[in-house]
Design an enzyme around this catalytic site. Structure first.
Site, PDB file in Angstrom:
ATOM      1  N   THR A   1      18.218 -12.910 -38.083  1.00 31.42           N
ATOM      2  CA  THR A   1      18.486 -13.472 -39.400  1.00 31.42           C
ATOM      3  C   THR A   1      17.380 -13.132 -40.389  1.00 31.42           C
ATOM      4  O   THR A   1      17.623 -13.036 -41.590  1.00 31.42           O
ATOM      5  CB  THR A   1      18.651 -15.004 -39.263  1.00 31.42           C
ATOM      6  OG1 THR A   1      19.774 -15.235 -38.438  1.00 31.42           O
ATOM      7  CG2 THR A   1      18.883 -15.672 -40.596  1.00 31.42           C
TER       8      THR A   1
ATOM      9  N   TYR B   1      26.920 -14.974 -42.640  1.00 33.72           N
ATOM     10  CA  TYR B   1      26.061 -13.832 -42.947  1.00 33.72           C
ATOM     11  C   TYR B   1      26.061 -12.894 -41.757  1.00 33.72           C
ATOM     12  O   TYR B   1      26.590 -13.205 -40.684  1.00 33.72           O
ATOM     13  CB  TYR B   1      24.622 -14.298 -43.254  1.00 33.72           C
ATOM     14  CG  TYR B   1      23.907 -14.840 -42.041  1.00 33.72           C
ATOM     15  CD1 TYR B   1      24.120 -16.152 -41.618  1.00 33.72           C
ATOM     16  CD2 TYR B   1      23.067 -14.027 -41.294  1.00 33.72           C
ATOM     17  CE1 TYR B   1      23.494 -16.638 -40.486  1.00 33.72           C
ATOM     18  CE2 TYR B   1      22.436 -14.517 -40.160  1.00 33.72           C
ATOM     19  CZ  TYR B   1      22.655 -15.816 -39.763  1.00 33.72           C
ATOM     20  OH  TYR B   1      22.050 -16.291 -38.648  1.00 33.72           O
TER      21      TYR B   1
ATOM     22  N   THR C   1      16.395 -15.811 -33.953  1.00 31.35           N
ATOM     23  CA  THR C   1      15.926 -17.058 -33.331  1.00 31.35           C
ATOM     24  C   THR C   1      16.687 -17.418 -32.052  1.00 31.35           C
ATOM     25  O   THR C   1      16.193 -18.169 -31.228  1.00 31.35           O
ATOM     26  CB  THR C   1      16.041 -18.253 -34.305  1.00 31.35           C
ATOM     27  OG1 THR C   1      17.418 -18.404 -34.683  1.00 31.35           O
ATOM     28  CG2 THR C   1      15.179 -18.072 -35.532  1.00 31.35           C
ATOM     29  N   ASP C   2      17.919 -16.871 -31.894  1.00 28.53           N
ATOM     30  CA  ASP C   2      18.754 -17.315 -30.762  1.00 28.53           C
ATOM     31  C   ASP C   2      18.086 -17.082 -29.411  1.00 28.53           C
ATOM     32  O   ASP C   2      18.177 -17.921 -28.512  1.00 28.53           O
ATOM     33  CB  ASP C   2      20.112 -16.588 -30.778  1.00 28.53           C
ATOM     34  CG  ASP C   2      21.027 -17.084 -31.888  1.00 28.53           C
ATOM     35  OD1 ASP C   2      20.661 -18.039 -32.588  1.00 28.53           O
ATOM     36  OD2 ASP C   2      22.111 -16.490 -32.051  1.00 28.53           O
TER      37      ASP C   2
ATOM     38  N   LYS D   1      14.324 -23.489 -28.716  1.00 33.14           N
ATOM     39  CA  LYS D   1      15.114 -23.765 -29.925  1.00 33.14           C
ATOM     40  C   LYS D   1      15.850 -25.084 -29.728  1.00 33.14           C
ATOM     41  O   LYS D   1      16.528 -25.269 -28.721  1.00 33.14           O
ATOM     42  CB  LYS D   1      16.099 -22.612 -30.173  1.00 33.14           C
ATOM     43  CG  LYS D   1      16.817 -22.691 -31.507  1.00 33.14           C
ATOM     44  CD  LYS D   1      17.663 -21.443 -31.793  1.00 33.14           C
ATOM     45  CE  LYS D   1      18.245 -21.501 -33.197  1.00 33.14           C
ATOM     46  NZ  LYS D   1      19.038 -20.299 -33.531  1.00 33.14           N
TER      47      LYS D   1
ATOM     48  N   GLU E   1      15.419 -35.545  -5.453  1.00 38.37           N
ATOM     49  CA  GLU E   1      16.659 -36.068  -4.856  1.00 38.37           C
ATOM     50  C   GLU E   1      17.286 -35.054  -3.904  1.00 38.37           C
ATOM     51  O   GLU E   1      18.236 -35.363  -3.201  1.00 38.37           O
ATOM     52  CB  GLU E   1      17.646 -36.461  -5.961  1.00 38.37           C
ATOM     53  CG  GLU E   1      17.229 -37.718  -6.717  1.00 38.37           C
ATOM     54  CD  GLU E   1      18.304 -38.193  -7.669  1.00 38.37           C
ATOM     55  OE1 GLU E   1      19.376 -38.620  -7.217  1.00 38.37           O
ATOM     56  OE2 GLU E   1      18.070 -38.127  -8.893  1.00 38.37           O
TER      57      GLU E   1
END
Ligand code: ASP
Length: 361
Positions: free
Chosen positions: A45, A58, A124-125, A197, A318
């Protein structure tokens, strides 16, 4: 061409117009005594564009590295910049080919005495995955800094330009050296191993929930608080020398009424390792545990992580990891665990060796 003339053409220092009108990089020079920083652009982006400044839709990866640098002429006051386009993709499309190319280029650039630091622009993903991968495979103490943006370059209140400026400032700061691969977004300096993120759209999306920030950076003013926990970069045992492909590792998310079908499908697709995004402290249904344990017996490395955003997954809480042959992800979320497991598998598929690696990195 002088810096003033470049500026009058609207270009950042370190770039020049060729006879064809294209912008080409100048060779690095420590003009004005500024540190040489190389910008490696991958897309995202931060290089995205929309038709208007107030729309959600976009396209990532529209703006080239030269334009990206030229858009922040203030950065030329803190470093001599040169750009290279590694890829121009949304980071949802990030892939091994780009990772191997990027890591090799960083290692080559970092070995050059006149390169002071490297800035990587990214989406950013998956920035947390790329940053962690690089943190494990680049062999340098020089600053390697990733940055990104939540809003495209064309948006009202785009966050990319200041993030880029701050990333250059961090890469140009000698104090950033030896702190591993760093990620700079929204005034915060994160370690590659710790950031994640947390919001799909908010500008303040990245957090380092377990171990905290490495530092802060405000309009280029850096402040370092600490160094990251865990081995990294020059101190890492992982090397990509001679590596042309990384082993397949899948992430399978646990849920109510889960059976072993997706776990088995992952093995059938060729996974050499499986990361479970478990419920709670890395738990999963008894049926899924049975499927996973059967794969662990066959030598597929099975790591228990958690789908919960914050917290560690410990051994033998566990589930009896010793008996079942599982690895606990400790402080790694599923996507970080997957990156580490892929590199660990280049060295060993012994669960206790892999657990040792998860403790050290
Ligand atoms: N999908 C974009 C990417 O990761 C999102 C962003 O960069 O913020 O490339």
């Amino acid at each position: 061409m002088t810096t003033r003339l470049l500026a009058s053409l609207g270009l950042a220092a370190g770039l020049v117009l060729t006879g064809t009108g294209r912008i080409a990089p100048l060779p690095l020079s420590a003009a004005d005594g500024l540190p040489n920083i190389v910008v490696l652009a991958t897309g995202g982006t931060i290089a995205g564009a929309a038709a208007t400044d107030v729309q959600a839709g976009y396209t990532s990866g529209k703006v080239g590295v030269e334009q990206l640098i030229a858009a922040v002429p203030q950065a030329k006051k803190i470093a001599a910049l040169r750009g290279e386009q590694i890829s121009n993709i949304g980071s949802q499309d990030m892939n091994d080919e780009v990772w191997l190319k990027l890591a090799a280029r960083i290692n080559a650039l970092a070995a050059m005495p006149d390169v002071a630091g490297i800035v990587i622009t990214h989406g950013t993903d998956t920035i947390e995955e790329t940053a962690y991968f690089l943190n494990l495979v680049v062999k340098t103490k020089k600053p390697v800094v990733l940055t990104a943006a939540m809003r495209p370059a064309t948006a009202l209140s785009a966050d990319g330009p200041l993030n880029f400026y701050n990333a250059v400032a961090v890469a140009a700061d000698k104090d950033a050296a030896g702190r591993g691969v760093l990620v700079v977004l929204n005034d915060w300096i994160h370690g590659a191993a710790s950031l994640t993120k947390t919001s799909t759209t908010a500008v303040q999306t990245f957090m380092s929930p377990l171990s905290g920030l490495i530092g802060t950076v405000a309009y280029g003013e850096t402040e370092f608080h600490r160094s990251p926990i865990g081995r990294h970069t020059a101190d890492s045992e992982f090397s990509l020398d001679g590596v042309t492909a990384l082993p397949r590792v899948d992430i399978v998310m646990a849920h109510e009424n889960m059976d072993g079908a997706l776990i088995d499908a992952s093995a059938a697709a060729g996974a050499k390792g499986i990361v479970i995004a478990g419920v709670g402290n890395g738990n999963l249904t008894q049926g899924a545990v049975a499927a996973l344990a059967a794969l662990a017996k066959r030598g597929i490395v099975c790591v228990r992580a958690s789908r919960v955003a914050i917290g560690r997954v410990e051994r033998n809480v566990e589930l009896d990891d010793d008996k079942l042959g599982f690895v606990a992800s400790l402080d790694k979320n599923p996507q970080k665990a997957r990156v580490l497991l892929r590199l660990a598998l280049l060295k060993s598929s012994d669960a206790s060796q892999v657990q040792r690696i998860f403790k050290e990195y």
